[in-house]
Design an enzyme around this catalytic site. Structure first.
Site, mmCIF file in Angstrom:
data_model
loop_
_atom_site.group_PDB
_atom_site.id
_atom_site.type_symbol
_atom_site.label_atom_id
_atom_site.label_comp_id
_atom_site.label_asym_id
_atom_site.label_seq_id
_atom_site.Cartn_x
_atom_site.Cartn_y
_atom_site.Cartn_z
ATOM 1 C CG ASP A 108 -1.907 1.081 1.274
ATOM 2 O OD1 ASP A 108 -1.704 2.116 0.602
ATOM 3 O OD2 ASP A 108 -2.914 0.931 2.000
ATOM 4 C CE LYS A 195 6.409 10.000 -32.579
ATOM 5 N NZ LYS A 195 6.757 9.211 -33.787
ATOM 6 C CD GLU A 229 -5.188 13.255 -30.660
ATOM 7 O OE1 GLU A 229 -4.192 12.880 -30.019
ATOM 8 O OE2 GLU A 229 -6.290 13.542 -30.130
ATOM 9 C CG ASP A 248 -5.447 15.422 -23.277
ATOM 10 O OD1 ASP A 248 -4.718 14.878 -22.423
ATOM 11 O OD2 ASP A 248 -5.811 14.850 -24.323
ATOM 12 C CG HIS A 253 1.329 17.192 -25.672
ATOM 13 N ND1 HIS A 253 2.036 16.719 -24.601
ATOM 14 C CD2 HIS A 253 0.372 16.261 -25.928
ATOM 15 C CE1 HIS A 253 1.525 15.558 -24.231
ATOM 16 N NE2 HIS A 253 0.519 15.259 -25.007
#
Length: 484
Positions: A108, A195, A229, A248, A253
């Site tokens: 735990d 990347k 996308e 997000d 990014h």
């Protein structure tokens, strides 16, 4: 204060030790992965570590820690299943070497005995790396447990995004972690930066004298950054609906792409100097204006499990940023991202100013401006889009000069290979620093505080038509490359 992992301000030096400050760049002699039974390890981590093994770049034991009641053999089976699940053909000799590194500790995360078990398992390690593949609300619990067990003095802590959900929470999370470790020990992982990231774009800009002189306000009309996308949220509704496109991918990014495209040449190659130049760009960017922000939601999103029936979460967003410095004054940066668009590709596109009237030839209309495109994902490459007139052609036409980097140099490493290897070596360039995190949240905070309404758009389209108005004074949205 300088270490192998960077220079940090005195305000983030709480909990510091000489070992942590001076040993940050020492190669890892053990990798401890908290949450190794989870989805991220299944999808990314095992495969990436296996590929590092195959390339001869993995040379330390790996200890997995999670609450599940597993054995070492269970962990090794999960590793094999995960690697095969990616489509990778397993080399049995490589896998045997990799599996021999794996061991497992269950416990735990809130129990101090768990960290004593870890201490026993890595006894003698001088430069441990702890990778936290766990939700951010558990970061503080785990780092505290490691610190109280005496395991963080010369260790590095790798954490996954998100780093907060706004500026206030990002600062609070950092304060919690800085109680036990210094900033230079924290490696904030963002898979996108594995990347073609900061170093590669900077090298492209500044190592080529034909590019650097025109990479500024004197020659450029605008800069467009697209992350498209063709897939949707699918079974991730519970995760995605409280987050949305801005949180997000834009604040992390795509702001990293902005910094790589816009920063001045660093005076040195050490991580601290590079990050100082990066943060200087962020500080030159004005707070984003909600009047120059468009949100969209694709038709059918509300029917996804885990999505609130009255959700106003954006699955598409487009915005305009202004950089108030000598190089970029007057050049807008347009950013767009969305799901269920016609293609999947991320790119950085420089749009040059139109030439003056061409008086020596009768041409129909005005030539399309020249463009330089850097393709970032899913493959990497560069395109020059130019206007040319052939002697036997009735009119000028655009031509493209393309280079796919994989064709030039072979298959590159996957993002998590790059990032995990860098973390184990103590190379922090690809990881964001706290002041950079807070600056990007500062830029985006007005859009979170006063979001405009969401506009519906059809799956397979390029988003809501309202986004076209955002770039109206600078032409149209162009690309991405894969659709041209």
């Amino acid at each position: 204060m300088t270490s192998g992992a960077g220079t940090v301000a005195p305000s983030v030096e709480r909990g510091s030790t000489a070992a942590a400050r001076n040993g940050g760049s020492q190669a890892a002699d053990v990798l401890v992965v908290f949450g190794i039974t989870g989805d991220l390890a299944k999808v990314m981590t095992f495969h990436s570590l296996y590929r590092l093994e195959a390339r001869g770049l993995l040379d330390c034991p790996i200890v997995g820690v999670a609450v599940d009641d597993w054995t070492d053999d269970d962990l090794k089976k999960r590793a094999r299943d995960s690697i095969e699940g990616t489509g990778e053909k397993i080399d049995e000799e490589v896998f045997d070497r990799f599996a021999a590194r794996l061991s497992y500790q269950n416990g735990d995360f809130a129990d101090s005995s768990t960290y004593q078990q870890v201490a026993t398992a890595i006894d003698g390690a001088q430069s441990p790396v702890f990778y936290l593949e766990i939700p951010p609300f558990l970061f503080g619990t785990v780092v505290k447990g490691l610190a109280e067990a005496g395991l963080t003095k010369a260790g590095r802590i790798v954490v996954e995004k998100p780093f907060g959900h706004d500026r206030e929470s990002a600062s609070a999370l950092a304060d919690e972690l800085h109680e036990y470790v210094v900033e230079s020990q924290l490696y904030r992982i963002d898979h996108f930066l594995g990347k073609m990231g900061l170093e590669e774009i900077l090298y492209l800009r500044f190592a080529n004298t034909m590019l650097e002189p025109v990479w500024n306000r004197n020659y450029l009309e605008c800069v467009e950054i697209t992350m498209a996308e063709d897939f949707g949220v699918e079974d991730r509704g519970h995760f995605y609906d409280p987050v949305g496109a801005l949180r997000d991918v834009v604040v992390n990014h795509l702001m990293q792409v902005v910094s790589a495209a816009a920063m001045e040449p660093p005076s040195g190659g050490d991580p601290a100097t590079l990050k100082d130049a990066q943060v200087a760009v962020f500080r030159s960017i004005a707070d984003a204006d909600p009047a120059h922000y468009v949100r969209g939601q694709y038709d059918g999103y509300l029917d996804i499990d885990g999505v609130a029936k009255d959700s106003v979460t954006e699955t598409y967003c487009a915005l305009r940023l202004e950089i108030d410095n000598w190089r970029w004054s007057g050049v807008p940066f347009f950013i767009r991202t969305g799901k269920r668009l016609p293609a999947t590709q991320t790119e950085l596109r420089l749009v040059f100013k139109r030439p003056p009237r061409i008086g020596f030839a009768v041409l129909e209309g005005s030539p399309e401006p020249d463009q330089l495109v850097v393709k970032l994902d899913p493959s990497t490459g560069i395109r020059f889009r130019l206007e040319a007139l052939r002697a036997d052609a009735p009119r000028a036409e655009p031509i493209t000069l393309d280079a796919e980097f994989a064709r030039e140099g072979g298959e590159g490493a996957t993002p998590y290979e790059v990032l995990l290897h860098a973390a184990m070596l103590g190379q922090s360039t690809r990881f964001t620093r706290q002041d950079g995190v807070e600056e990007t949240w500062r830029i985006m905070q007005p859009l979170l505080d006063a979001p405009p309404p969401v506009h519906p758009y059809a799956p397979g389209s390029w988003g809501p038509k309202e986004a076209d108005k955002l770039v109206a004074g600078n032409g149209v949205w162009r690309g991405p490359w894969v659709t041209e």
